[in-house]
Motif scaffolding. Structure first.
Motif, PDB file in Angstrom:
ATOM      1  N   LYS A  80      19.208  -3.175  -6.915  1.00 22.23           N
ATOM      2  CA  LYS A  80      18.292  -3.942  -5.699  1.00 22.23           C
ATOM      3  C   LYS A  80      19.231  -4.532  -5.159  1.00 22.23           C
ATOM      4  O   LYS A  80      19.524  -4.810  -3.747  1.00 22.23           O
ATOM      5  CB  LYS A  80      17.531  -4.988  -6.308  1.00 22.23           C
TER       6      LYS A  80
ATOM      7  N   SER B  97      21.750  -2.387  -3.222  1.00 21.39           N
ATOM      8  CA  SER B  97      21.269  -1.779  -1.508  1.00 21.39           C
ATOM      9  C   SER B  97      20.567  -2.873  -0.788  1.00 21.39           C
ATOM     10  O   SER B  97      20.670  -2.138  -0.004  1.00 21.39           O
ATOM     11  CB  SER B  97      20.296  -0.675  -2.603  1.00 21.39           C
ATOM     12  N   THR B  98      20.752  -4.402  -0.935  1.00 20.57           N
ATOM     13  CA  THR B  98      20.810  -4.804  -0.120  1.00 20.57           C
ATOM     14  C   THR B  98      19.473  -5.130   0.627  1.00 20.57           C
ATOM     15  O   THR B  98      18.854  -5.532   1.034  1.00 20.57           O
ATOM     16  CB  THR B  98      21.630  -4.312   2.289  1.00 20.57           C
ATOM     17  N   LEU B  99      18.503  -4.815  -0.881  1.00 18.98           N
ATOM     18  CA  LEU B  99      17.425  -5.796  -0.766  1.00 18.98           C
ATOM     19  C   LEU B  99      17.282  -7.039  -1.991  1.00 18.98           C
ATOM     20  O   LEU B  99      16.294  -7.725  -1.226  1.00 18.98           O
ATOM     21  CB  LEU B  99      16.967  -4.785  -2.393  1.00 18.98           C
TER      22      LEU B  99
ATOM     23  N   TYR C 295      13.749  -1.341   4.588  1.00 18.54           N
ATOM     24  CA  TYR C 295      14.698  -2.317   5.191  1.00 18.54           C
ATOM     25  C   TYR C 295      15.756  -1.721   5.165  1.00 18.54           C
ATOM     26  O   TYR C 295      16.822  -2.396   5.392  1.00 18.54           O
ATOM     27  CB  TYR C 295      13.609  -2.869   4.521  1.00 18.54           C
ATOM     28  N   ILE C 296      15.984  -1.136   3.816  1.00 18.48           N
ATOM     29  CA  ILE C 296      17.251  -0.532   3.917  1.00 18.48           C
ATOM     30  C   ILE C 296      17.984   0.210   4.394  1.00 18.48           C
ATOM     31  O   ILE C 296      19.311   1.168   4.567  1.00 18.48           O
ATOM     32  CB  ILE C 296      18.005  -0.086   2.303  1.00 18.48           C
TER      33      ILE C 296
ATOM     34  N   ARG D 218      13.747  12.528   0.813  1.00 17.76           N
ATOM     35  CA  ARG D 218      14.027  11.515   1.737  1.00 17.76           C
ATOM     36  C   ARG D 218      15.564  11.223   1.274  1.00 17.76           C
ATOM     37  O   ARG D 218      16.089  10.282   2.758  1.00 17.76           O
ATOM     38  CB  ARG D 218      12.785  10.445   1.121  1.00 17.76           C
TER      39      ARG D 218
ATOM     40  N   ILE E 167      11.345  -8.243  -1.116  1.00 19.51           N
ATOM     41  CA  ILE E 167      11.171  -7.337  -0.116  1.00 19.51           C
ATOM     42  C   ILE E 167      10.385  -6.278  -0.531  1.00 19.51           C
ATOM     43  O   ILE E 167       9.464  -5.376  -0.138  1.00 19.51           O
ATOM     44  CB  ILE E 167      12.440  -6.958   0.780  1.00 19.51           C
TER      45      ILE E 167
ATOM     46  N   HIS F 208       0.665  -0.940   0.076  1.00 22.06           N
ATOM     47  CA  HIS F 208      -0.138  -0.437   0.284  1.00 22.06           C
ATOM     48  C   HIS F 208       0.746   1.283  -0.124  1.00 22.06           C
ATOM     49  O   HIS F 208       0.793   2.153  -0.674  1.00 22.06           O
ATOM     50  CB  HIS F 208      -1.155   0.143   1.330  1.00 22.06           C
ATOM     51  N   TYR F 209       1.651   1.263   1.108  1.00 23.13           N
ATOM     52  CA  TYR F 209       2.967   2.582   1.122  1.00 23.13           C
ATOM     53  C   TYR F 209       3.829   2.909   0.553  1.00 23.13           C
ATOM     54  O   TYR F 209       4.584   3.380  -0.076  1.00 23.13           O
ATOM     55  CB  TYR F 209       2.953   3.124   2.577  1.00 23.13           C
ATOM     56  N   GLN F 210       4.154   1.365   0.065  1.00 17.86           N
ATOM     57  CA  GLN F 210       5.659   0.936  -0.431  1.00 17.86           C
ATOM     58  C   GLN F 210       6.828   2.010   0.176  1.00 17.86           C
ATOM     59  O   GLN F 210       7.822   2.208  -0.829  1.00 17.86           O
ATOM     60  CB  GLN F 210       5.714   1.821  -2.161  1.00 17.86           C
ATOM     61  N   THR F 211       6.653   1.608   1.299  1.00 16.34           N
ATOM     62  CA  THR F 211       7.577   2.650   2.345  1.00 16.34           C
ATOM     63  C   THR F 211       8.751   1.493   2.231  1.00 16.34           C
ATOM     64  O   THR F 211       9.669   1.528   2.945  1.00 16.34           O
ATOM     65  CB  THR F 211       7.482   3.064   3.005  1.00 16.34           C
TER      66      THR F 211
ATOM     67  N   ARG G 167      14.661 -11.907   1.393  1.00 15.32           N
ATOM     68  CA  ARG G 167      15.719 -11.160  -0.314  1.00 15.32           C
ATOM     69  C   ARG G 167      16.163 -12.162  -0.921  1.00 15.32           C
ATOM     70  O   ARG G 167      16.837 -11.535  -1.830  1.00 15.32           O
ATOM     71  CB  ARG G 167      16.901 -10.853   1.541  1.00 15.32           C
TER      72      ARG G 167
ATOM     73  N   GLU H 100       6.832   5.683  -8.702  1.00 16.67           N
ATOM     74  CA  GLU H 100       6.159   5.104  -7.885  1.00 16.67           C
ATOM     75  C   GLU H 100       6.220   6.085  -7.029  1.00 16.67           C
ATOM     76  O   GLU H 100       6.288   7.252  -6.701  1.00 16.67           O
ATOM     77  CB  GLU H 100       7.278   4.031  -7.259  1.00 16.67           C
ATOM     78  N   SER H 101       5.129   5.786  -6.073  1.00 15.97           N
ATOM     79  CA  SER H 101       4.550   6.893  -5.432  1.00 15.97           C
ATOM     80  C   SER H 101       4.599   6.399  -3.462  1.00 15.97           C
ATOM     81  O   SER H 101       3.391   6.243  -3.218  1.00 15.97           O
ATOM     82  CB  SER H 101       2.522   7.119  -5.576  1.00 15.97           C
ATOM     83  N   SER H 102       5.514   6.161  -2.891  1.00 17.55           N
ATOM     84  CA  SER H 102       5.477   5.903  -2.280  1.00 17.55           C
ATOM     85  C   SER H 102       5.317   6.859  -0.987  1.00 17.55           C
ATOM     86  O   SER H 102       5.747   7.613  -1.610  1.00 17.55           O
ATOM     87  CB  SER H 102       7.466   4.961  -1.582  1.00 17.55           C
ATOM     88  N   GLY H 103       4.939   6.581  -0.234  1.00 20.63           N
ATOM     89  CA  GLY H 103       4.926   7.322   1.917  1.00 20.63           C
ATOM     90  C   GLY H 103       3.377   7.209   2.118  1.00 20.63           C
ATOM     91  O   GLY H 103       3.063   6.358   1.534  1.00 20.63           O
TER      92      GLY H 103
ATOM     93  N   LYS I 278      10.220  -1.684   1.254  1.00 21.63           N
ATOM     94  CA  LYS I 278      12.181  -1.012   0.888  1.00 21.63           C
ATOM     95  C   LYS I 278      13.135  -0.034   1.195  1.00 21.63           C
ATOM     96  O   LYS I 278      13.766  -0.724   1.913  1.00 21.63           O
ATOM     97  CB  LYS I 278      11.981  -1.594  -0.246  1.00 21.63           C
ATOM     98  N   TYR I 279      12.232   1.500   1.781  1.00 18.93           N
ATOM     99  CA  TYR I 279      13.122   2.104   2.398  1.00 18.93           C
ATOM    100  C   TYR I 279      13.167   2.197   3.724  1.00 18.93           C
ATOM    101  O   TYR I 279      14.384   2.765   3.833  1.00 18.93           O
ATOM    102  CB  TYR I 279      12.335   3.620   1.649  1.00 18.93           C
TER     103      TYR I 279
ATOM    104  N   ILE J 278      24.191   4.048   2.640  1.00 18.96           N
ATOM    105  CA  ILE J 278      23.286   4.284   1.773  1.00 18.96           C
ATOM    106  C   ILE J 278      22.361   5.041   1.359  1.00 18.96           C
ATOM    107  O   ILE J 278      21.641   4.630   2.859  1.00 18.96           O
ATOM    108  CB  ILE J 278      23.475   2.860   1.006  1.00 18.96           C
ATOM    109  N   ASN J 279      21.654   5.461   0.887  1.00 17.12           N
ATOM    110  CA  ASN J 279      20.386   5.566   0.933  1.00 17.12           C
ATOM    111  C   ASN J 279      19.460   5.197  -0.935  1.00 17.12           C
ATOM    112  O   ASN J 279      20.580   4.829  -1.506  1.00 17.12           O
ATOM    113  CB  ASN J 279      19.955   6.801   1.143  1.00 17.12           C
ATOM    114  N   MET J 280      18.784   5.287  -1.308  1.00 19.96           N
ATOM    115  CA  MET J 280      18.108   4.675  -2.658  1.00 19.96           C
ATOM    116  C   MET J 280      16.693   6.202  -2.562  1.00 19.96           C
ATOM    117  O   MET J 280      15.626   6.519  -2.408  1.00 19.96           O
ATOM    118  CB  MET J 280      17.711   3.688  -2.265  1.00 19.96           C
ATOM    119  N   VAL J 281      16.687   6.223  -4.154  1.00 18.56           N
ATOM    120  CA  VAL J 281      15.376   6.412  -4.256  1.00 18.56           C
ATOM    121  C   VAL J 281      15.420   6.299  -5.707  1.00 18.56           C
ATOM    122  O   VAL J 281      15.687   5.516  -6.781  1.00 18.56           O
ATOM    123  CB  VAL J 281      15.441   8.423  -4.717  1.00 18.56           C
ATOM    124  N   CYS J 282      13.711   5.326  -6.180  1.00 18.89           N
ATOM    125  CA  CYS J 282      13.197   5.457  -7.638  1.00 18.89           C
ATOM    126  C   CYS J 282      11.975   5.513  -7.524  1.00 18.89           C
ATOM    127  O   CYS J 282      11.340   6.106  -7.247  1.00 18.89           O
ATOM    128  CB  CYS J 282      12.683   3.580  -6.996  1.00 18.89           C
TER     129      CYS J 282
ATOM    130  N   PHE K 246      11.599   9.319   8.243  1.00 18.02           N
ATOM    131  CA  PHE K 246      12.810   7.941   8.604  1.00 18.02           C
ATOM    132  C   PHE K 246      14.116   8.598   8.750  1.00 18.02           C
ATOM    133  O   PHE K 246      14.905   7.625   8.578  1.00 18.02           O
ATOM    134  CB  PHE K 246      12.659   9.118   6.338  1.00 18.02           C
TER     135      PHE K 246
END
Lengths: 291, 335
Positions: free
Chosen positions: B59, B62-64, A104-105, B160, A285, A96-99, A280, B97-100, A101-102, B90-94, B113
């Motif tokens: 991925k 970024s350890t996913l 998680y990392i 973010r 994830i 839903h929020y697609q957060t 993973r 997508e409409s995350s949040g 992975k952020y 690290i950080n990542m931006v994709c 965050f």
């Protein structure tokens, strides 16, 4: 330093969970909802009890049974809500929020993050449980004098029981990493097993004897027993209503609850780590399936 | 231990689909023996069409995702065994997508965050305000995330990613689906951010050649999981001689493929704009003598030549040379 980071993660995920639990409506509406929802849920059980009592003739004449099932049902809210809430975090954050992975990392400990998110569920459920018990005492005549309640036992039993329920939730959260479609059904199914086999609303001895060993290894069985003793007193009609547990004294009940909870906490940690590793490995994830 | 910001050694990743009724398992090689090194302070691009393996690479780094074979190191740590150490750096931006958390405000989302990275609250709030200003999003700071447009959400996600001041940031198609102005804004910001301090590293994936060309110090061209070339944009373009790059705009030509078979053509690509009815044929020639045959083939095919020019090689030409088809054949239009 490490402890401070863990605490920070815990505190912020608890804050996030609370925002998500309460922020969808204005505070008054949320307060009304928090009161009405548990009462409405409980009334279903109450009407079932009254109907069956009258159908059997004579009306509701067994206050011990009523107290047994009423308190069991009220406390079971924790099991249902926390199991659902904790496992749903994975699904909700990922899909839903697609957060997910952020988070998680990030350096935040993900196990502690989920733990923090469960706190808000516990807080909201606690409101529901208190409202339900007050409603039972004031409107339905359940005999639960405050002077009879063993507060230290209640607090101890509640702490161990909640730790146990959260451990179950975290184990299921680990499994939720690997599934999208079955996340909802899985926690409802597990909660259903506990509801049926742990003496939530009827004594375990009502069930076929083959199910008793299962009931005797589940910590929720002993948690409900300890809580009934704490609220109604050892030897009271409610606490001794279940013949299978009536033979235990409170120390035995507490000991079994503590040991089984510790085992389940260790188990949940292993399951969570395994679920995390497999997710993973399989690239799940950040999976979005639309479920 | 490695001195590179990012290093991959024979990195492989395969995905196996589940067996369905009547259909055997499918194995897709998303990455095959990828060897890459990114130096600290570098703005490194990974250019390739959709499905090339760019996101899989990000991925893993970024350890996913775990690699199937090979090894990858980020900030000197193995992605397999030291993921927890990598995450501090690290950080990542994709993009796309409409995350949040829609129920929270932009500031609340970002602040939360920042706390997962252990940034002191006061410092985090300062950085958030500064970056919201850079992204022209300061007036949306107190708006609920659910009320933001796609572009605004993307800008929020850029904040973010950058507010933690990571040593290495992974940008996966950061301008995907954004309008021209927002894309330009983001590119400008990324360029300035990486230059502001010497040890900041950006690994950016894109399928927009112009983006890669404009931003990147070095570019790896990747297709079907394989790294085909890795060099500076200038060196990559030098691989294609200026004299040999020909672009012809044709109208009224149904099928340009017969042109591709003419002797002396090294690589061929044709894109038709249906709205204008114009086909743009890009050719890389081995022999200039092929031009007369090409023109006669176009005329025979009913095409009318609108324009013809020899041009400086672009990354598209490099890609065509390496792969035999154009990036635009697989992708959307460039922003």
């Amino acid at each position: 330093m490490a402890m401070r980071n863990l605490w920070r993660t815990f505190k912020n995920s608890a804050w996030l969970g609370w925002q998500m639990e309460s922020n969808w409506a204005d505070p008054y509406l949320f307060a009304i909802y928090s009161i009405v929802k548990p009462i409405a849920g409980t009334l279903i059980l109450v009407f079932m009890y009254i109907f069956l009592s009258y159908a059997g003739g004579g009306g509701p004449t067994n206050p011990s049974l009523f107290g047994y099932m009423y308190l069991g049902n009220a406390l079971f809210m924790y099991v249902a809500q926390v199991l659902f809430g904790v496992t749903w975090v994975i699904h909700d954050d990922r899909e839903h929020y697609q957060t997910l992975k952020y988070i998680y990392i990030s350096p935040a400990n993900f196990y502690v993050y989920i733990l923090g998110r469960s706190v808000s569920k516990i807080a909201v459920t606690t409101i529901g449980v208190i409202v339900t018990i007050i409603f039972g005492v004031t409107a339905l005549g359940i005999q639960m004098p405050l002077s009879n309640i063993s507060w230290p036992l209640m607090l101890l039993g509640m702490s161990i029981g909640l730790a146990c329920i959260i451990a179950f939730g975290l184990a299921l959260a680990g499994v939720s990493f690997l599934t999208a479609r079955h996340a909802g059904g899985m926690n409802e199914g597990i909660a259903g097993i506990f509801y049926l086999f742990c003496g939530a609303i009827f004594p375990i001895t009502v069930l076929p004897s083959w199910s008793w060993p299962l009931a005797s290894v589940l910590p929720i069985t002993y948690w409900l027993y300890v809580m009934r003793v704490a609220f109604f007193g050892l030897g009271s009609g409610v606490a001794s209503y279940d013949a299978m547990l009536a033979g235990y004294d409170i120390m035995q009940g507490l000991l079994i609850l503590t040991v089984s909870t510790l085992i389940f906490i260790a188990l949940s940690f292993v399951i969570f780590r395994f679920g995390d590793y497999m997710a993973r490995k399989k690239g799940l994830i950040d999976m979005t399936t639309g479920y | 231990m490695t001195s590179y910001a990012v290093e991959t050694r024979e990195l492989c990743r395969t995905f196996t689909s589940k067996e369905k009724r009547g259909e055997p398992k499918k194995v897709v090689n998303a990455l095959e023996n990828a060897n890459l090194t990114v130096k600290p302070g570098e703005l490194f691009g990974v250019l390739g069409p959709n499905g090339a393996g760019k996101t899989t690479l990000i991925k893993i780094l970024s350890t996913l995702l775990l690699p199937t074979k090979g090894e990858a190191f980020v900030h000197g740590h193995s992605v397999k065994t030291e993921s927890h150490k990598i995450r501090y750096h690290i950080n990542m931006v994709c993009g796309g997508e409409s995350s949040g958390y829609g129920l929270l405000t932009v500031r609340e989302n970002l602040w939360m965050f920042s706390q997962f990275y252990g940034i002191p609250s006061k410092l985090a709030k300062g950085r958030i305000d500064e970056l919201l200003g850079v992204m022209n999003l300061q007036d949306k700071g107190d708006a609920k995330v659910r009320t933001l447009s796609t572009g605004m959400r993307q800008k929020m996600n850029m904040v973010r990613g950058f507010m933690t001041d990571p040593a290495i940031i992974f940008l996966d198609e950061p301008t995907l689906g954004l309008d021209v102005t927002t894309s330009r804004q983001i590119r400008l910001f990324v360029k300035e951010w990486v230059k502001a301090e010497t040890d900041r590293t950006v690994l950016l994936t894109t399928h927009y050649m112009m983006e890669a060309d404009e931003l990147c110090d070095r570019i790896a061209i990747i297709d079907k999981g394989t790294v085909l070339a890795c060099d500076t944009p200038e060196n990559l373009k030098r691989r294609v001689k200026r004299e040999s790059v020909l672009r012809i705009e044709v109208t009224g030509m149904g099928d340009a493929k017969p042109v591709s078979g003419i002797k002396g053509i090294h690589a061929f690509n044709a894109i038709t704009d249906p709205a204008k009815g114009v086909t743009t044929i890009s050719l890389i020639l081995d022999e200039e003598s092929a031009i007369s045959d090409i023109l006669s083939a176009i005329t025979k095919g009913g095409g009318r030549i609108q324009a013809m020019q020899k041009t400086d090689p672009t990354l598209e030409d490099v890609f065509i040379t390496l792969v035999g088809r154009g990036l635009e054949n697989d992708n959307d239009n460039q922003p």
